[in-house]
Design a protein around this motif. Sequence first.
Motif: not given
Length: 300
Positions: A22-38
């Motif tokens: 599933g997609p990343v939840t909307d509540s994830v912050g930008s710093a979290h996404r910086a490592w989660l997306d890769p």
Amino acid sequence: MPTEPPAPSGRPQASRPGRKLGPVTDSVGSAHRAWLDPMRASYLGSGLTLSELSTRLRFAKSKLSELLRGVGHYPRWEIVYMLAGELGMPSWPLYRLWRQAAFEAHKNNDWVENCTDRTSILTTAPTTPPLEHWAFRELVENDYCLFAQTFLDDDQRDAAVSDTFDILWLTWNDALASRDARRFSWNVLRATVMSRTPHRDGRPELGKAAFDTVALRSLTGPHLLMNQVTESLELFTAMSRLPASQLDVMVLRRLCGFLPETTSALLGTSLATVRSDERHATRFLESVMCPPPPTEGNTP
């Protein structure tokens, strides 16, 4: 507001049985996404299934799915590190990004340190990036800082540029496989900077840059200074309305003082594109700052 680096290009996702992640939840912050997306990109390109990873890591499949979607509590370093090992991701830049995101998630220093107690000291010790990555950083880091400081204060600027190169380290193979590694890298920088930039009505604010222009530093006298500040603030407000590509060109050309050739190299776009973007941006700004006088037919 951009909150994530661009999706990796040139690497097809491997097909796998079972439910699609599933997609990343909307509540994830930008710093979290910086490592989660890769990490998500590495998982999707690995060909592994959550069931296989669950067996290897001895960790519930549902928990792995939650980690890769940013659901629930912020994950401890041990599981992030083990998952990264299975996906072939370098631990040092990942740890730096994970640690920063932990503080964004309101974890205290004791929690962060306790998360690394069970892992080898080598997992959080500095390691050497790929030679090409190191050389590229040496080439563009100062220029990236000049762009970032147009939008951010010194601490935020340094953190954004540092995060940019950590994200690039995690996605370096994708950068090399893309049509232009310079363009790929610039997109990562821009997304990282914009995720930290204050926005108003969906547009980035450039107000702080008004107080560090060559024009202001060369003026003397309070009246001249105040007039220039007012004019600069109006100009930067107008600039914030430009499309992203035109805004980047104008910041690099007019605020950072780069030549068209240097701007082209940093952006990873052609010189003709830089000149076209600058020409269109200049016409728009002139129409806003110096509108034509009304014609006689429209005069009341």
